[in-house]
Design a protein around this motif. Structure first.
Motif, PDB file in Angstrom:
ATOM      1  N   PRO A 367      20.896 -74.773  30.500  1.00  0.00           N
ATOM      2  CA  PRO A 367      20.425 -73.883  29.416  1.00  0.00           C
ATOM      3  C   PRO A 367      21.085 -72.509  29.483  1.00  0.00           C
ATOM      4  CG  PRO A 367      18.584 -75.034  30.432  1.00  0.00           C
ATOM      5  CD  PRO A 367      19.785 -75.343  31.265  1.00  0.00           C
ATOM      6  N   LYS A 368      21.101 -71.843  28.317  1.00  0.00           N
ATOM      7  CA  LYS A 368      21.826 -70.586  28.202  1.00  0.00           C
ATOM      8  C   LYS A 368      21.225 -69.506  29.095  1.00  0.00           C
ATOM      9  CE  LYS A 368      23.628 -67.388  24.729  1.00  0.00           C
ATOM     10  NZ  LYS A 368      23.660 -67.045  23.287  1.00  0.00           N
ATOM     11  N   ASP A 369      19.888 -69.402  29.150  1.00  0.00           N
ATOM     12  CA  ASP A 369      19.275 -68.361  29.969  1.00  0.00           C
ATOM     13  C   ASP A 369      19.568 -68.589  31.450  1.00  0.00           C
ATOM     14  OD1 ASP A 369      17.861 -70.668  29.962  1.00  0.00           O
ATOM     15  OD2 ASP A 369      15.879 -69.737  30.015  1.00  0.00           O
ATOM     16  N   ILE A 370      19.583 -69.863  31.863  1.00  0.00           N
ATOM     17  CA  ILE A 370      19.881 -70.152  33.269  1.00  0.00           C
ATOM     18  C   ILE A 370      21.344 -69.850  33.573  1.00  0.00           C
ATOM     19  CG2 ILE A 370      19.968 -71.966  35.020  1.00  0.00           C
ATOM     20  CD1 ILE A 370      17.585 -73.253  33.714  1.00  0.00           C
ATOM     21  N   SER A 371      22.244 -70.208  32.652  1.00  0.00           N
ATOM     22  CA  SER A 371      23.660 -69.908  32.883  1.00  0.00           C
ATOM     23  C   SER A 371      23.902 -68.401  32.952  1.00  0.00           C
ATOM     24  CB  SER A 371      24.510 -70.524  31.768  1.00  0.00           C
ATOM     25  OG  SER A 371      24.171 -69.968  30.512  1.00  0.00           O
ATOM     26  N   GLU A 372      23.192 -67.622  32.087  1.00  0.00           N
ATOM     27  CA  GLU A 372      23.325 -66.167  32.160  1.00  0.00           C
ATOM     28  C   GLU A 372      22.784 -65.632  33.477  1.00  0.00           C
ATOM     29  OE1 GLU A 372      21.391 -64.624  28.764  1.00  0.00           O
ATOM     30  OE2 GLU A 372      22.987 -65.194  27.349  1.00  0.00           O
ATOM     31  N   GLN A 373      21.673 -66.199  33.935  1.00  0.00           N
ATOM     32  CA  GLN A 373      21.130 -65.775  35.218  1.00  0.00           C
ATOM     33  C   GLN A 373      22.091 -66.088  36.358  1.00  0.00           C
ATOM     34  OE1 GLN A 373      18.343 -64.104  35.483  1.00  0.00           O
ATOM     35  NE2 GLN A 373      18.378 -63.948  37.720  1.00  0.00           N
ATOM     36  N   LYS A 375      25.354 -66.272  36.057  1.00  0.00           N
ATOM     37  CA  LYS A 375      26.448 -65.302  35.950  1.00  0.00           C
ATOM     38  C   LYS A 375      26.046 -63.950  36.536  1.00  0.00           C
ATOM     39  CE  LYS A 375      28.621 -67.317  31.848  1.00  0.00           C
ATOM     40  NZ  LYS A 375      28.942 -67.122  30.409  1.00  0.00           N
ATOM     41  N   LYS A 376      24.789 -63.531  36.260  1.00  0.00           N
ATOM     42  CA  LYS A 376      24.328 -62.259  36.828  1.00  0.00           C
ATOM     43  C   LYS A 376      24.303 -62.325  38.347  1.00  0.00           C
ATOM     44  CE  LYS A 376      21.478 -60.821  32.890  1.00  0.00           C
ATOM     45  NZ  LYS A 376      20.093 -60.529  32.429  1.00  0.00           N
TER      46      LYS A 376
END
Length: 442
Positions: A367-373, A375-376
């Motif tokens: 999911p997008k939120d997990i991928s952003e997390q 990356k962070k």
């Protein structure tokens, strides 16, 4: 043989259901035999590693159980009633027995009965009753074996209550997750391969899984020993099997819709042969003519009340009439319907494959939120490592600067010591000269 008219009217469904139940019993027995055969064949190969042994065993057991579970369903869907011949030229096997045919309405209803009984029977008997009953029977057998007099004589203190590890040792050993995976894979095949003929299959699979979750929990906690923990990267070869069944199910459902059902013949008639664009006259369109005088000797119906009055019969097929030059050969309608069926299979398969790829592309695996997390977290880790490297670099530079300063100080000290030593030598030399001169004067 029954005098009841309602029983006679439902004789085809009764016979089909009875045959399927007998077939279900044979499938359950052969499943156990094929499991032992797969293990025996794998042991003969002598794989080098445990992982290779497990993968070879899983593949052999899956192929054998796949054929055992789905062979009767494939037969009803694609072979039954396809090679029976025609009136006057039927196909006979085993010294005079005709090949069996489907009902006048087609094989789709028989396929639905076959699939529902086999699927529900395997889920109820093999997946639920066997999973609880077999471990209990083995546990009872081990308990009776441990209660023998010669076994009790070896015990040091029979009055002492058993420890927990002794109670756990009396449970059935854990044999791995291969049977659990195999049940889900076979169920997945029932749900996906022939869902066009039995749309309620996913519902029954869901209900079975809700019950089986609790039964498996009870079995793992109370009937089996604690399994050894093993680290695994993924589900292994089972993912390839699931992926293969998913792709294979698209082709099977396309053939079920186009070949087993009357969906394509109805469309062809409605848009190519109907005068008013409706289904009126479809049954008459699917029937061919046969002259009763063309029956071979001994094959015509016996003691028929219409023997003297009937000269032409109708049968379900696309064939030329007896007054045609190519009598009883396949007609143009047959080749039209066949080409439409093959075209539907090709279009359906490519369309579903395209949609599956499109959905796979639109819905990411992560999911997008997990991928952003993620990356962070990676950026934070990179900043942290860069900061550490920068501090290490500063520390190294300080060490180098200190070493240089220390080397400069040491060089300066050497020079000072050398200068002082030279000065000391000069003063010593001057004092000796003055002393000698003074002594001479004295």
């Amino acid at each position: 043989m029954s005098p009841n008219e309602s029983t006679k009217s439902n004789v085809r469904v009764t016979v089909t259901a009875t045959a399927v139940i007998i077939n279900l019993v044979v499938i359950l027995i052969l499943d156990e035999i094929y499991g032992m055969v797969a293990k025996w064949l794998t042991e003969m190969e002598i794989p080098k590693t445990e992982k290779t042994f497990e993968e070879h065993l899983i593949m052999k057991a899956f192929l054998l159980k796949f054929v055992n579970s789905y062979a009767p369903i494939f037969y009803v869907a694609f072979f039954k009633g396809r090679f029976v011949g025609r009136p006057g030229h039927y196909v006979y096997v085993f010294a005079g027995y005709r090949m069996e045919e489907c009902a006048p309405g087609g094989c789709l209803m028989e396929l639905c009965i076959q699939l529902s009984i086999i699927m529900l029977g395997k889920q109820l008997i093999q997946n639920n009753i066997f999973e609880i009953g077999v471990p209990k029977l083995k546990k009872l057998f081990r308990k009776l074996k441990d209660e023998r007099p010669e076994t009790k004589a070896n015990e040091s203190d029979p009055s002492k209550p058993p420890q927990q590890w002794e109670l756990d040792h009396a449970l059935e050993p854990f044999t791995g997750l291969t049977p659990e995976y195999m049940e889900m894979i076979i169920q997945f095949g029932f749900v996906t391969l022939f869902v066009a003929s039995f749309p309620l299959a996913p519902v029954f699979a869901l209900l079975n899984n809700v019950i089986e979750v609790r039964l498996d929990a009870k079995k793992f906690v109370t009937e089996l020993r604690r399994p050894d923990t093993v680290r695994a990267k993924d589900i292994g070869i089972w993912f390839n099997i699931l992926s293969g069944i998913g792709k294979f199910s698209v082709i099977i459902n396309a053939f079920v819709i186009s070949v087993t059902s009357d969906f394509i013949p109805r469309l062809v008639y409605q848009y190519a042969y109907s005068h008013n664009g409706t289904m009126h006259g479809f049954i008459n369109h699917t029937l061919s003519y046969f002259n009763v005088s063309d029956f071979k000797a001994g094959t015509q119906p016996e003691a028929s009340s219409f023997e003297q009055d009937v000269s032409l019969c109708r049968f379900k097929d696309y064939r030329e009439p007896p007054w045609s030059e190519n009598q009883y050969e396949f007609s143009k309608q047959y080749w039209t319907v066949l080409s439409a069926r093959l075209a539907f299979v090709i279009i359906f398969q490519n369309l579903v494959m395209f949609l599956s790829v499109l959905v796979d592309w639109m819905i990411p695996d992560i999911p997008k939120d997990i991928s952003e997390q993620i990356k962070k977290e990676k950026s934070v880790l990179v900043d942290f490592f860069l900061k550490e490297e920068h501090e290490k670099l500063k520390l190294i530079e300080n060490f180098i600067r200190r070493d240089k300063q220390r080397s400069k100080n040491e060089t300066r000290g050497r020079r000072n010591r050398a200068a002082s030593f030279c000065q000391f030598n000069r003063s010593q030399r001057g004092s000796l000269t003055s002393f000698s001169s003074h002594h001479t004067d004295v």
